[in-house]
Design an enzyme around this catalytic site. Structure first.
Site, PDB file in Angstrom:
ATOM      1  N   GLY A 132       0.935  -1.183  -0.002  1.00  0.00           N
ATOM      2  CA  GLY A 132       0.121   0.045  -0.192  1.00  0.00           C
ATOM      3  C   GLY A 132       0.948   1.252   0.067  1.00  0.00           C
ATOM      4  N   GLY A 157       8.149  -8.207  -0.888  1.00  0.00           N
ATOM      5  CA  GLY A 157       7.578  -6.734  -1.017  1.00  0.00           C
ATOM      6  C   GLY A 157       8.710  -5.698  -1.150  1.00  0.00           C
ATOM      7  NE  ARG A 158      10.690  -3.907   4.606  1.00  0.00           N
ATOM      8  CZ  ARG A 158       9.957  -4.837   5.387  1.00  0.00           C
ATOM      9  NH1 ARG A 158       9.984  -6.021   5.334  1.00  0.00           N
ATOM     10  NH2 ARG A 158       9.315  -4.151   6.513  1.00  0.00           N
ATOM     11  NE  ARG A 167       3.852  -1.209   9.729  1.00  0.00           N
ATOM     12  CZ  ARG A 167       2.658  -1.272   8.974  1.00  0.00           C
ATOM     13  NH1 ARG A 167       2.488  -0.103   8.108  1.00  0.00           N
ATOM     14  NH2 ARG A 167       2.001  -2.492   8.678  1.00  0.00           N
ATOM     15  CG  ASP A 208       4.977 -12.166   2.177  1.00  0.00           C
ATOM     16  OD1 ASP A 208       4.890 -12.353   3.283  1.00  0.00           O
ATOM     17  OD2 ASP A 208       4.253 -11.222   1.651  1.00  0.00           O
ATOM     18  CG  HIS A 217       1.672  -6.955   7.058  1.00  0.00           C
ATOM     19  ND1 HIS A 217       0.497  -7.374   6.885  1.00  0.00           N
ATOM     20  CD2 HIS A 217       2.101  -5.980   6.346  1.00  0.00           C
ATOM     21  CE1 HIS A 217      -0.211  -6.348   6.353  1.00  0.00           C
ATOM     22  NE2 HIS A 217       0.995  -5.478   6.000  1.00  0.00           N
ATOM     23  CB  SER A 270       2.795 -13.515   5.235  1.00  0.00           C
ATOM     24  OG  SER A 270       3.090 -11.964   5.214  1.00  0.00           O
ATOM     25  N   GLY A 287      10.775 -11.532   4.283  1.00  0.00           N
ATOM     26  CA  GLY A 287      12.147 -11.807   4.499  1.00  0.00           C
ATOM     27  C   GLY A 287      13.146 -12.022   3.606  1.00  0.00           C
ATOM     28  CB  ILE A 288      11.946 -13.537   0.077  1.00  0.00           C
ATOM     29  CG1 ILE A 288      11.347 -14.767   0.634  1.00  0.00           C
ATOM     30  CG2 ILE A 288      12.820 -13.953  -0.986  1.00  0.00           C
ATOM     31  CD1 ILE A 288      11.861 -16.052   1.059  1.00  0.00           C
TER      32      ILE A 288
HETATM   33  C1  LIG Z   1       5.743  -0.522   2.483  1.00  0.00           C
HETATM   34  C2  LIG Z   1       4.985  -1.812   2.784  1.00  0.00           C
HETATM   35  C3  LIG Z   1       3.476  -1.596   2.533  1.00  0.00           C
HETATM   36  C4  LIG Z   1       2.836  -2.659   2.637  1.00  0.00           C
HETATM   37  N1  LIG Z   1       1.661  -2.772   2.237  1.00  0.00           N
HETATM   38  C5  LIG Z   1       0.860  -3.858   2.438  1.00  0.00           C
HETATM   39  C6  LIG Z   1      -0.751  -3.753   2.401  1.00  0.00           C
HETATM   40  O1  LIG Z   1      -1.267  -2.966   1.797  1.00  0.00           O
HETATM   41  N2  LIG Z   1      -1.344  -5.039   2.082  1.00  0.00           N
HETATM   42  C7  LIG Z   1      -0.572  -6.292   2.453  1.00  0.00           C
HETATM   43  O2  LIG Z   1      -1.570  -7.054   2.548  1.00  0.00           O
HETATM   44  N3  LIG Z   1       0.567  -6.257   3.000  1.00  0.00           N
HETATM   45  C8  LIG Z   1       1.253  -5.065   2.688  1.00  0.00           C
HETATM   46  N4  LIG Z   1       2.715  -5.044   2.942  1.00  0.00           N
HETATM   47  C9  LIG Z   1       3.206  -6.381   3.374  1.00  0.00           C
HETATM   48  C10 LIG Z   1       3.531  -7.169   2.008  1.00  0.00           C
HETATM   49  O3  LIG Z   1       2.657  -7.687   1.248  1.00  0.00           O
HETATM   50  C11 LIG Z   1       4.641  -8.401   2.389  1.00  0.00           C
HETATM   51  O4  LIG Z   1       3.959  -9.283   3.179  1.00  0.00           O
HETATM   52  C12 LIG Z   1       6.019  -7.953   3.104  1.00  0.00           C
HETATM   53  O5  LIG Z   1       6.448  -6.863   2.297  1.00  0.00           O
HETATM   54  C13 LIG Z   1       6.842  -9.306   2.975  1.00  0.00           C
HETATM   55  O6  LIG Z   1       8.000  -8.926   3.410  1.00  0.00           O
HETATM   56  P1  LIG Z   1       9.521  -8.469   2.830  1.00  0.00           P
HETATM   57  O7  LIG Z   1       9.356  -6.951   2.412  1.00  0.00           O
HETATM   58  O8  LIG Z   1      10.536  -8.618   3.561  1.00  0.00           O
HETATM   59  O9  LIG Z   1       9.622  -9.167   1.548  1.00  0.00           O
HETATM   60  C14 LIG Z   1       3.433  -3.917   2.726  1.00  0.00           C
HETATM   61  C15 LIG Z   1       4.866  -4.074   2.976  1.00  0.00           C
HETATM   62  C16 LIG Z   1       5.596  -2.934   2.999  1.00  0.00           C
HETATM   63  C17 LIG Z   1       7.004  -3.129   3.217  1.00  0.00           C
END
Ligand SMILES: Cc1cc2nc3c(=O)[nH]c(=O)nc-3n(C[C@H](O)[C@H](O)[C@H](O)COP(=O)(O)O)c2cc1C
Length: 417
Positions: free
Chosen positions: A98, A350-351, A185, A327, A296, A294, A329-330
């Site tokens: 998001g 994500g990141r 946060r 997902d 998150h 996950s 931490g990958i």
């Molecule tokens: C900036 C940011 C915003 C995120 N927004 C959402 C979101 O709107 N909905 C959701 O299900 N997960 C959200 N996530 C979680 C990601 O979908 C995901 O689970 C997470 O980034 C995985 O970890 P990683 O960043 O280490 O790969 C967000 C993650 C980040 C870093």
């Protein structure tokens, strides 16, 4: 059709491609993104909840999974994978994010193009910058939609979005379960990244000193919430839509609501944020096609275990009855190999993709897809696994494995034992 390439590719000669060759891993990309995007945006993407323990726990836990190399059988690693009847170039996809345009203006469109060109799935967020229809038009069936709950009026907004995803031809909807309350946060609070948005002198300074990001902003336009804007009364200004989201959004669903979603969508239904085998079991009973294990990315609870440590318990319980996605931490193809060796069907990041955009601009998402795919192929070859299913046969040591109490024992009341 996915292009080959990555750190060794010689096919692309533009400046972004060359910059990426010099930043060949997640860590390089993150460091370059940090120099190129405003500090509040970097904090927003990088940060977790509380003291960021969850982020460290995710990293340490992945490092604690060892795969014993096997040699002597020659081959060529094939990363292609089928998910929900579609063939993708690798078991690697893009997690929903998001307010993604903070990391890189125009992010959703860039990621949709990366998903199309590299043939990987892209889960666009309810709170993503671009409307889901725009993402689906670019990415076609590689586009999936993540959902948060809007309980008012019997979930009118959520079910309207599901109908829109159906009409747009998206392959899956992904209901996020792990945000029943807004997580604290600290960095976002300290940066005043809160509704209503108010520009501060430090924000102006951070933007002014990020020229590449500003150029992207001028090209892509102001960040927004493309899928949500239509539900807001009156002119959908950023402040109005953000206030609507703040007031109406609850980031989770009950099991009954998951069952209703199952009935409302004809293609795949996924629940995201599962960390307990009992919840995985409930999700399967509600009729979902996949569980996404996950936490998150460490953004919801600093006490949550690392998803990699609970993955085997969930695989033992529901594998074969639902796909297992993963997902949190990958950072590399090796991490992807670790999760797949422990039973995941595919991993998402994500990141990593946001740092790719921050580091190299619009092309960065596609580069990250290629980088992770090639790293995965190398990890597979080192494990003597030439196909993704063979990787699941690898010999592994996993010291952090979380041992859940057996289900039968749990259901026996203490007094009866
Ligand atoms: C900036 C940011 C915003 C995120 N927004 C959402 C979101 O709107 N909905 C959701 O299900 N997960 C959200 N996530 C979680 C990601 O979908 C995901 O689970 C997470 O980034 C995985 O970890 P990683 O960043 O280490 O790969 C967000 C993650 C980040 C870093």
């Amino acid at each position: 059709m996915a292009r080959s390439g990555g750190w060794g590719a010689g096919s692309r000669s533009d400046a972004a491609s060359q910059a990426l060759q010099r930043h060949p891993t997640y860590e390089f990309l993150e460091a370059r993104a940090k120099r190129r995007i405003p500090r509040f945006a970097w904090d927003f993407v990088h940060g977790g909840t509380g003291a960021d323990y969850g982020i460290d726990v995710n990293r340490r836990a992945l490092d604690g999974v060892e795969i014993v190399p096997r040699y002597g059988v020659m081959g060529k690693a094939a990363t292609e994978t089928e998910i929900f009847g579609r063939r993708y170039s690798a078991p690697i996809g893009i997690s929903p994010v998001g307010m993604d345009a903070l990391a890189w203006p125009g992010s959703s469109r860039c990621l949709a193009r990366a998903a199309r060109d590299e043939n990987i799935p892209y889960i666009t967020g309810t709170l993503a910058d671009s409307a889901l229809e725009e993402v689906a038009e670019i990415a076609g069936p590689n586009a999936w939609l993540q959902l948060y709950g809007f309980p008012r009026d019997d979930h009118r907004v959520t079910f309207d979005m599901i109908a829109r995803a159906e009409a747009a031809g998206m392959s899956a909807i992904v209901a996020t379960l792990d945000a029943p309350v807004r997580a604290k946060r600290p960095r976002d609070l300290a940066n005043r990244l809160v509704v209503p948005f108010r520009t501060r002198p430090s924000t102006v300074w951070q933007v002014a000193t990020s020229p590449a990001w500003v150029r992207a902003l001028m090209k892509a336009g102001m960040p927004g919430f493309g899928s949500i804007a239509r539900y807001v009364d009156g002119e959908p200004t950023l402040d109005r839509v953000a206030s609507f989201v703040q007031k109406e959004l609850i980031g989770s669903f009950s099991w009954d609501e998951v069952s209703r979603m199952r009935r409302a969508f004809s293609r795949a239904v996924v629940v995201k944020g599962v960390l307990h085998p009992d919840d995985a079991e409930r999700a399967v009973s509600a009729g979902v096609d996949a569980i996404m294990v996950s936490n998150h990315g460490g953004r919801q609870s600093d006490a949550a275990p690392a998803p990699i440590d609970v993955l085997p318990g969930i695989v033992d319980r529901v594998a074969g009855r639902a796909k297992i996605l993963f997902d949190s931490g990958i950072r590399s193809g090796l991490d992807a190999a670790r999760a797949i060796a422990l039973g995941a069907d595919a991993v998402f990041c994500g990141r990593a993709f946001l740092w790719g955009l921050g580091a190299a601009g619009d092309e960065g998402g596609a580069f990250v897809a290629r980088m992770l795919r090639e790293e995965l192929a190398v990890a597979m070859a080192q494990s003597g696994a030439w196909t993704v299913p063979e990787l699941r046969e690898a010999t592994i040591r996993h010291v952090g494995r979380f041992d859940f109490p057996a289900r039968a024992a749990q259901s026996v009341p203490l007094a009866a034992q």
